[in-house]
Design an enzyme around this catalytic site. Structure first.
Site, PDB file in Angstrom:
ATOM      1  N   LYS A   1       1.853   8.847  -4.330  1.00  0.00           N
ATOM      2  CA  LYS A   1       1.047   8.695  -5.550  1.00  0.00           C
ATOM      3  C   LYS A   1       0.845  10.031  -6.261  1.00  0.00           C
ATOM      4  CE  LYS A   1      -1.195   4.422  -4.337  1.00  0.00           C
ATOM      5  NZ  LYS A   1      -2.412   3.695  -4.068  1.00  0.00           N
TER       6      LYS A   1
ATOM      7  N   LYS B   1       8.203  -1.248  -2.236  1.00  0.00           N
ATOM      8  CA  LYS B   1       7.166  -2.254  -1.987  1.00  0.00           C
ATOM      9  C   LYS B   1       6.716  -2.909  -3.293  1.00  0.00           C
ATOM     10  CE  LYS B   1       2.835  -1.332  -1.673  1.00  0.00           C
ATOM     11  NZ  LYS B   1       1.473  -0.893  -1.395  1.00  0.00           N
TER      12      LYS B   1
ATOM     13  N   LYS C   1       0.731  -3.502  -6.684  1.00  0.00           N
ATOM     14  CA  LYS C   1       0.086  -4.018  -7.903  1.00  0.00           C
ATOM     15  C   LYS C   1      -0.127  -2.949  -8.963  1.00  0.00           C
ATOM     16  CE  LYS C   1      -4.122  -4.767  -5.536  1.00  0.00           C
ATOM     17  NZ  LYS C   1      -4.341  -3.466  -4.910  1.00  0.00           N
TER      18      LYS C   1
HETATM   19  N1  AQP Z   1       4.015  -5.594  -0.898  1.00  0.00           N
HETATM   20  C1  AQP Z   1       3.151  -5.876   0.066  1.00  0.00           C
HETATM   21  N2  AQP Z   1       3.540  -6.608   1.135  1.00  0.00           N
HETATM   22  C2  AQP Z   1       2.669  -6.914   2.127  1.00  0.00           C
HETATM   23  N3  AQP Z   1       1.369  -6.532   2.107  1.00  0.00           N
HETATM   24  C3  AQP Z   1       0.946  -5.805   1.052  1.00  0.00           C
HETATM   25  N4  AQP Z   1      -0.250  -5.288   0.741  1.00  0.00           N
HETATM   26  C4  AQP Z   1      -0.153  -4.640  -0.447  1.00  0.00           C
HETATM   27  N5  AQP Z   1       1.091  -4.735  -0.928  1.00  0.00           N
HETATM   28  C5  AQP Z   1       1.799  -5.451  -0.014  1.00  0.00           C
HETATM   29  C6  AQP Z   1      -1.445  -5.425   1.556  1.00  0.00           C
HETATM   30  O1  AQP Z   1      -2.472  -5.991   0.744  1.00  0.00           O
HETATM   31  C7  AQP Z   1      -3.736  -5.445   1.146  1.00  0.00           C
HETATM   32  C8  AQP Z   1      -4.450  -4.889  -0.043  1.00  0.00           C
HETATM   33  O2  AQP Z   1      -3.631  -3.919  -0.647  1.00  0.00           O
HETATM   34  P1  AQP Z   1      -4.225  -2.716  -1.469  1.00  0.00           P
HETATM   35  O3  AQP Z   1      -5.075  -3.236  -2.545  1.00  0.00           O
HETATM   36  O4  AQP Z   1      -4.874  -1.757  -0.551  1.00  0.00           O
HETATM   37  O5  AQP Z   1      -2.930  -1.979  -1.951  1.00  0.00           O
HETATM   38  P2  AQP Z   1      -1.773  -2.315  -2.998  1.00  0.00           P
HETATM   39  O6  AQP Z   1      -1.760  -3.711  -3.439  1.00  0.00           O
HETATM   40  O7  AQP Z   1      -0.560  -1.751  -2.393  1.00  0.00           O
HETATM   41  O8  AQP Z   1      -2.331  -1.495  -4.224  1.00  0.00           O
HETATM   42  P3  AQP Z   1      -1.738  -0.397  -5.116  1.00  0.00           P
HETATM   43  O9  AQP Z   1      -2.859   0.202  -5.860  1.00  0.00           O
HETATM   44  O10 AQP Z   1      -0.610  -0.945  -5.888  1.00  0.00           O
HETATM   45  O11 AQP Z   1      -1.238   0.636  -4.132  1.00  0.00           O
HETATM   46  P4  AQP Z   1       0.201   1.094  -4.001  1.00  0.00           P
HETATM   47  O12 AQP Z   1       0.390   1.991  -5.161  1.00  0.00           O
HETATM   48  O13 AQP Z   1       0.167   1.762  -2.681  1.00  0.00           O
HETATM   49  O14 AQP Z   1       1.083  -0.097  -4.018  1.00  0.00           O
HETATM   50  C9  AQP Z   1      -3.425  -4.375   2.194  1.00  0.00           C
HETATM   51  O15 AQP Z   1      -3.641  -4.924   3.467  1.00  0.00           O
HETATM   52  C10 AQP Z   1      -1.980  -4.076   1.971  1.00  0.00           C
HETATM   53  O16 AQP Z   1      -1.338  -3.632   3.158  1.00  0.00           O
END
Ligand code: AQP
Length: 333
Positions: free
Chosen positions: A112, A197, A200
């Site tokens: 990030k 990945k 969101k």
């Molecule tokens: N792609 C994914 N596949 C499986 N599990 C996922 N999680 C997130 N993306 C995937 C899991 O969902 C939970 C909440 O996630 P989060 O809100 O902590 O993180 P995010 O959705 O990954 O949010 P961001 O802001 O978009 O972060 P980055 O930039 O890292 O992708 C968690 O249990 C997470 O493992």
């Protein structure tokens, strides 16, 4: 009774990755077998450039979607992180136990921070330190298990290290938690970039299925998923990441295994069609319940108020014990 804690960041609209990797398991399994707390971790959304009104809106939407996904406030505790001061109280103590080096090793920080720099922005200090806040989120509740997707495993490992270190230095205070992951779909990949990945906060909309996407939007996104140059449908994450991702999504939605499902398909088109329909069916009740819950925000507010009250009661004794253990003078009175 086993204590479970997990959270979701209001950094964007919830995705299929969030649902299959975490939220669905919270609703279908975790809330029924443990004393479970689920949290909209809004403070974590402030670690990158953010629009205050959007974070507020997404926090409410995330809470509503957790309920729409089947979290039942009679079975579990649903709340918003910033409503419970114990998280930030404890976070500072954990910053005093963590090292600069271990924070800089966090993959999410590296990725990030690089993204922020590439956009010409500056990197907030909180992006470096938020794993201490995440550790506080978990440790404040005497958590045994943290159900998360793969991307959060490193943060839970850090949480374990901090708990053990604190306990060794200052006396037993924290339960040492462990991460649990789903058998399939622990890392749902972006449909357009199957090596990344599905996140969101990513900008690439066409590769991300959102929980609130209309059925036809889901069908289009899955139909346009990047596949691989071959024609065989095989479950091979290395050689066929796009197909492997679709097989995992289909398996997760239908309860099969990706390996077994791969034998049932001769063409990518058929796999995409079935995957799209499976996703549409899994998301349909969530979208419908979300729509119903949005008609009247008062019951959601009530759930969050009661959730925060219970969370505060649970966290306070552990956080107070940590303050005493680390050497802070209790306030008189
Ligand atoms: N792609 C994914 N596949 C499986 N599990 C996922 N999680 C997130 N993306 C995937 C899991 O969902 C939970 C909440 O996630 P989060 O809100 O902590 O993180 P995010 O959705 O990954 O949010 P961001 O802001 O978009 O972060 P980055 O930039 O890292 O992708 C968690 O249990 C997470 O493992």
């Amino acid at each position: 009774m086993t204590r479970i804690f997990s959270g979701i960041k209001p950094t964007g609209h919830l995705t299929l990755g969030n649902y299959l990797g975490a939220v669905r398991r919270w609703a279908e399994v975790d809330q029924h077998r443990a004393d479970a707390l689920f949290c909209v971790v809004d403070l974590h959304a402030l670690t990158v450039d953010h629009d205050p009104a959007r974070v507020r809106r997404l926090s409410r939407q995330a809470a509503t979607l957790l309920l729409a996904s089947g979290l039942d406030p009679e079975l579990c505790t649903v709340f918003v992180q910033s409503h419970v001061d114990e998280h930030t109280r404890l976070s500072y103590l954990l910053e005093c136990v963590a090292t600069d080096g271990e924070m800089r090793r966090m993959i999410q920080y590296k990725e990030k921070a690089a993204r922020e720099r590439a956009r010409g922005g500056s990197v907030r200090l909180s992006l470096l330190t938020y794993p201490a806040l995440m550790a506080a989120d978990i440790l404040a509740y005497g958590t045994d298990e943290v159900p998360v997707g793969d991307d959060q495993t490193q943060h839970v490992e850090l949480t374990r290290d901090l708990a053990v270190r604190f306990n060794q230095r200052y006396g037993h205070t924290f339960v040492v938690p462990r991460a649990t992951r789903p058998e399939v779909a622990a890392r749902v990949m972006n449909l357009q970039e199957p090596l990344s990945k599905m996140g969101k906060s990513d900008d690439s909309g066409p590769g991300i299925v959102y929980l609130l996407d209309e059925p036809d939007t889901v069908r289009k996104k899955v139909a346009r998923a990047v596949t691989d140059s071959g024609q065989d449908v095989a479950y091979d994450r290395e050689k066929q990441p796009g197909i492997a991702n679709l097989l995992e999504i289909l398996a997760s939605c239908t309860g099969g295994s990706p390996e077994a499902l791969s034998g049932e398909y001769r063409s990518y088109g058929a796999l995409k069609k079935d995957t799209a329909e499976a996703v549409v069916e899994v998301l349909r009740p969530v979208r419908e319940r979300h729509q119903a819950l949005c008609a009247d925000p008062a019951p959601v507010d009530d759930v969050l108020r009661r959730g925060a009250e219970r969370a505060r009661e649970l966290a306070r004794p552990t956080v107070d014990a940590a303050y005493r253990a680390i050497g802070l003078l209790p306030a008189a009175g």
